[in-house]
Design a protein around this motif. Sequence first.
Motif, mmCIF file in Angstrom:
data_model
loop_
_atom_site.group_PDB
_atom_site.id
_atom_site.type_symbol
_atom_site.label_atom_id
_atom_site.label_comp_id
_atom_site.label_asym_id
_atom_site.label_seq_id
_atom_site.Cartn_x
_atom_site.Cartn_y
_atom_site.Cartn_z
ATOM 1 N N GLN A 122 -30.437 -42.206 1.296
ATOM 2 C CA GLN A 122 -29.327 -43.054 0.850
ATOM 3 C C GLN A 122 -28.865 -42.760 -0.565
ATOM 4 O OE1 GLN A 122 -32.369 -44.163 1.593
ATOM 5 N NE2 GLN A 122 -33.113 -45.485 -0.040
ATOM 6 N N PHE A 123 -29.779 -42.325 -1.452
ATOM 7 C CA PHE A 123 -29.364 -42.087 -2.822
ATOM 8 C C PHE A 123 -28.509 -40.836 -2.957
ATOM 9 C CE2 PHE A 123 -31.562 -45.724 -3.981
ATOM 10 C CZ PHE A 123 -31.324 -45.999 -5.313
ATOM 11 N N LEU A 124 -28.489 -39.996 -1.944
ATOM 12 C CA LEU A 124 -27.556 -38.874 -1.938
ATOM 13 C C LEU A 124 -26.115 -39.376 -1.871
ATOM 14 C CD1 LEU A 124 -29.391 -36.460 0.520
ATOM 15 C CD2 LEU A 124 -29.322 -36.331 -1.978
ATOM 16 N N PHE A 125 -25.938 -40.608 -1.419
ATOM 17 C CA PHE A 125 -24.611 -41.216 -1.331
ATOM 18 C C PHE A 125 -24.369 -42.231 -2.449
ATOM 19 C CE2 PHE A 125 -25.638 -39.623 2.828
ATOM 20 C CZ PHE A 125 -24.477 -38.984 3.190
ATOM 21 N N TYR A 126 -25.400 -42.981 -2.828
ATOM 22 C CA TYR A 126 -25.235 -43.955 -3.907
ATOM 23 C C TYR A 126 -24.932 -43.277 -5.242
ATOM 24 C CZ TYR A 126 -27.418 -47.567 -0.935
ATOM 25 O OH TYR A 126 -27.711 -48.445 0.062
ATOM 26 N N ILE A 127 -25.644 -42.208 -5.541
ATOM 27 C CA ILE A 127 -25.494 -41.562 -6.847
ATOM 28 C C ILE A 127 -24.063 -41.083 -7.092
ATOM 29 C CG2 ILE A 127 -26.194 -39.559 -8.215
ATOM 30 C CD1 ILE A 127 -29.065 -40.067 -7.195
ATOM 31 N N PRO A 128 -23.413 -40.376 -6.147
ATOM 32 C CA PRO A 128 -22.018 -39.983 -6.415
ATOM 33 C C PRO A 128 -21.082 -41.178 -6.601
ATOM 34 C CG PRO A 128 -22.887 -38.724 -4.580
ATOM 35 C CD PRO A 128 -23.901 -39.771 -4.901
ATOM 36 N N ALA A 129 -21.299 -42.248 -5.846
ATOM 37 C CA ALA A 129 -20.446 -43.429 -5.988
ATOM 38 C C ALA A 129 -20.593 -44.031 -7.384
ATOM 39 C CB ALA A 129 -20.783 -44.462 -4.918
ATOM 40 N N ARG A 147 -6.432 -44.455 -5.508
ATOM 41 C CA ARG A 147 -6.833 -44.737 -4.127
ATOM 42 C C ARG A 147 -7.928 -43.789 -3.642
ATOM 43 N NH1 ARG A 147 -2.096 -44.345 -0.129
ATOM 44 N NH2 ARG A 147 -1.194 -44.817 -2.122
ATOM 45 N N GLN A 148 -7.862 -42.525 -4.027
ATOM 46 C CA GLN A 148 -8.878 -41.552 -3.600
ATOM 47 C C GLN A 148 -10.261 -41.937 -4.128
ATOM 48 O OE1 GLN A 148 -5.956 -40.642 -4.977
ATOM 49 N NE2 GLN A 148 -4.938 -39.488 -3.367
ATOM 50 N N LYS A 149 -10.337 -42.379 -5.369
ATOM 51 C CA LYS A 149 -11.614 -42.823 -5.932
ATOM 52 C C LYS A 149 -12.122 -44.046 -5.179
ATOM 53 C CE LYS A 149 -11.058 -41.127 -10.629
ATOM 54 N NZ LYS A 149 -9.717 -40.959 -11.130
ATOM 55 N N THR A 150 -11.223 -44.968 -4.873
ATOM 56 C CA THR A 150 -11.614 -46.171 -4.147
ATOM 57 C C THR A 150 -12.167 -45.818 -2.774
ATOM 58 O OG1 THR A 150 -9.911 -47.440 -5.283
ATOM 59 C CG2 THR A 150 -10.814 -48.389 -3.258
ATOM 60 N N ILE A 151 -11.464 -44.982 -2.055
ATOM 61 C CA ILE A 151 -11.916 -44.576 -0.720
ATOM 62 C C ILE A 151 -13.252 -43.856 -0.805
ATOM 63 C CG2 ILE A 151 -11.405 -43.044 1.233
ATOM 64 C CD1 ILE A 151 -8.406 -43.732 0.733
ATOM 65 N N PHE A 152 -13.378 -42.957 -1.776
ATOM 66 C CA PHE A 152 -14.614 -42.203 -1.931
ATOM 67 C C PHE A 152 -15.808 -43.117 -2.217
ATOM 68 C CE2 PHE A 152 -17.705 -39.926 -4.547
ATOM 69 C CZ PHE A 152 -18.025 -38.883 -3.703
ATOM 70 N N VAL A 153 -15.676 -44.015 -3.198
ATOM 71 C CA VAL A 153 -16.830 -44.853 -3.551
ATOM 72 C C VAL A 153 -17.161 -45.859 -2.453
ATOM 73 C CG1 VAL A 153 -16.577 -44.543 -6.033
ATOM 74 C CG2 VAL A 153 -15.511 -46.501 -4.956
#
Length: 179
Positions: A122-129, A147-153
Amino acid sequence: MKIFHTRKQFLAFFMPGFLAGIIYVNFIAKKYMAEPGIFNDYFLNQFVNVKIDVRDYLWYLIRLRAVPFLVLGIFSFTRLRKAAAVFFLIWTGISGGILISAAAAELGIKGCLLCVTALFPQFLFYIPAFLILLWYCCNAPQTRWNRQKTIFVVLMMSLGLILELYVNPIIVKCFLSVL
């Protein structure tokens, strides 16, 4: 804050916090580390046999992961954004230092491996956000939120929650059964 214009900006606050967490466990809370905690064999054996209630665990994870993210997100749109980013990095460092030190004190290298296992995948996804949000906190108003940042996080946090909810308990149980 001139430090926010270097590539090592996040480590400049995370690492002293991490060191403070290690110092806390080894020198200040040394007597508390002698008491049984979550890293003792009894607790770890209980975890292998427990059935996780997904609904309760989801609400726990939302409180644990999404609430700090939302608080940091709210601060990112105020004048306190840089202070909030610094506080978050220092607090994350302290928490990580305490966790790793407590695990190492109780289980040695196995405890450190257990901590790494508990963070995967899970931290592979939490860390970039969190990094995107921290980067915005440090570089606003030169950087704009879009919007791209919002969608990404949102996507990264959602995938992290799903993996922590369904995949991580299986990985940790497999690691503990080998331990």
